[in-house]
Enzyme design. Structure first.
Site, PDB file in Angstrom:
ATOM      1  CG  HIS A  88     -16.005   6.675  21.374  1.00 24.06           C
ATOM      2  ND1 HIS A  88     -15.469   7.877  20.963  1.00 24.06           N
ATOM      3  CD2 HIS A  88     -15.275   5.723  20.736  1.00 24.06           C
ATOM      4  CE1 HIS A  88     -14.480   7.647  20.124  1.00 24.06           C
ATOM      5  NE2 HIS A  88     -14.339   6.347  19.966  1.00 24.06           N
ATOM      6  CD  GLU A  91     -18.631   9.870  19.809  1.00 29.52           C
ATOM      7  OE1 GLU A  91     -18.102   9.820  20.938  1.00 29.52           O
ATOM      8  OE2 GLU A  91     -17.982  10.121  18.774  1.00 29.52           O
ATOM      9  CG  ASP A 116     -16.767   1.280  14.646  1.00 28.98           C
ATOM     10  OD1 ASP A 116     -15.860   0.637  14.084  1.00 28.98           O
ATOM     11  OD2 ASP A 116     -16.591   1.895  15.700  1.00 28.98           O
ATOM     12  CG  ASN A 119     -15.820  10.463  23.858  1.00 28.82           C
ATOM     13  OD1 ASN A 119     -15.535   9.285  23.645  1.00 28.82           O
ATOM     14  ND2 ASN A 119     -16.500  11.187  22.989  1.00 28.82           N
TER      15      ASN A 119
HETATM   16  C1  GLP Z   1     -12.423   4.907  17.294  1.00 26.47           C
HETATM   17  C2  GLP Z   1     -13.205   3.610  16.979  1.00 26.47           C
HETATM   18  C3  GLP Z   1     -13.368   2.795  18.209  1.00 26.47           C
HETATM   19  C4  GLP Z   1     -12.024   2.756  18.896  1.00 26.47           C
HETATM   20  C5  GLP Z   1     -11.778   4.094  19.533  1.00 26.47           C
HETATM   21  C6  GLP Z   1     -10.381   4.264  20.104  1.00 26.47           C
HETATM   22  O1  GLP Z   1     -13.053   6.057  16.909  1.00 26.47           O
HETATM   23  N1  GLP Z   1     -14.461   3.769  16.340  1.00 26.47           N
HETATM   24  O2  GLP Z   1     -13.853   1.500  17.877  1.00 26.47           O
HETATM   25  O3  GLP Z   1     -12.009   1.784  19.883  1.00 26.47           O
HETATM   26  O4  GLP Z   1     -12.114   5.135  18.652  1.00 26.47           O
HETATM   27  O5  GLP Z   1      -9.443   4.444  19.101  1.00 26.47           O
HETATM   28  P1  GLP Z   1      -7.900   4.247  19.301  1.00 26.47           P
HETATM   29  O6  GLP Z   1      -7.693   2.798  19.535  1.00 26.47           O
HETATM   30  O7  GLP Z   1      -7.280   4.694  18.008  1.00 26.47           O
HETATM   31  O8  GLP Z   1      -7.505   5.075  20.469  1.00 26.47           O
END
Ligand code: GLP
Length: 241
Positions: free
Chosen positions: A138, A143, A67, A136
């Site tokens: 995702h 989402e 992303d 959540n």
């Molecule tokens: C972010 C990214 C995801 C990531 C997730 C968890 O917003 N877009 O690809 O896996 O949220 O993030 P983190 O690893 O900082 O907990």
């Protein structure tokens, strides 16, 4: 779905690094799907160490990131392109022409999304997709409520995601409200998926992933239908199991 239980973040990163190196070393032209966020940072550090010791080369590796924020250029300090350069690409022998992230500043974002899916297909699909998971559920920036058949698309970020990601920005108001993300169907077409989960803030999400129903309300739940998913999870994230 196979769960590998590890003690802590370091062990999770070590295990993930070993899996990734094995994949790279066993394929002629490996295609990796890469993630950002805090979760894979340790993995990238470890893999740089291994690269420096001559245990792995990125010479023939192609990458597709999950992303990118809409509106941030590649040079922006908070873009995922910049994140990938700083945390991995600048430190290994990867050919930047084989590096792909969605372009969040494309004038025609719908076309950008179509192109991204096409490029993944032309590369022969992702051999190993690294995933983190939002609190959540995702995956990428898909989402809750995102259709399971979605391809790469533009998303409005959930309030909880904006809050969670605000720590990387000067203030909550600076977090872009939209992103381009690989779709859930795109992610599910990866040949193998490695989901990394660490820390108590993810305990609820891991419990739902392991024991809840498969539903678009919890995007990561679809991974239970994929034939080759490994979840490396640490003790902190398992407290509610
Ligand atoms: C972010 C990214 C995801 C990531 C997730 C968890 O917003 N877009 O690809 O896996 O949220 O993030 P983190 O690893 O900082 O907990």
């Amino acid at each position: 779905m196979e769960f590998i239980k590890v003690t802590n973040y370091q062990d999770m990163s070590d295990k993930a690094c070993a899996i990734m190196i094995e994949k790279i070393n066993n394929l002629k032209n490996p295609v990796l799907g890469l993630a950002t966020g805090s979760t894979p940072e340790g993995l990238y550090q470890k893999i740089i160490e291994q690269y420096k010791q001559g245990k792995v080369s990125f010479k023939d590796v192609t990458t597709f990131n999950l992303d990118e924020y809409v509106g941030l250029s590649r040079e922006d300090v908070n873009s995922y392109y910049r994140y990938m350069q700083e945390k991995l690409f600048n430190h290994v022998d990867i050919n930047l022409e084989r590096v792909h992230l969605p372009n969040g500043t494309a004038s025609d974002l719908a076309e950008e999304c179509r192109m991204y899916d096409k490029q993944i297909e032309q590369a022969g699909r992702v051999d190993l997709q690294i995933l983190g998971m939002g609190i959540n559920g995702h995956i990428g920036f898909n989402e809750p409520g995102t259709p399971f058949n979605s391809r790469t698309h533009v998303v409005d970020l959930a309030a909880s995601t904006l809050e969670a990601n605000a720590r990387f920005f000067p203030s909550l108001a600076d977090v872009p409200t939209q992103a381009v993300t690989m779709g859930i169907a795109t992610i599910m077409e990866s040949k193998e998926i490695l989901l990394l989960v660490s820390g108590e803030q993810k305990a609820e999400a891991i419990a739902r992933l392991a024991e809840g129903e498969i539903s678009e309300d919890f995007p990561a739940s679809i991974l239970r239908n994929h034939p080759n998913v490994t979840v490396v999870v640490d003790e902190g994230a398992m407290v509610k199991l």
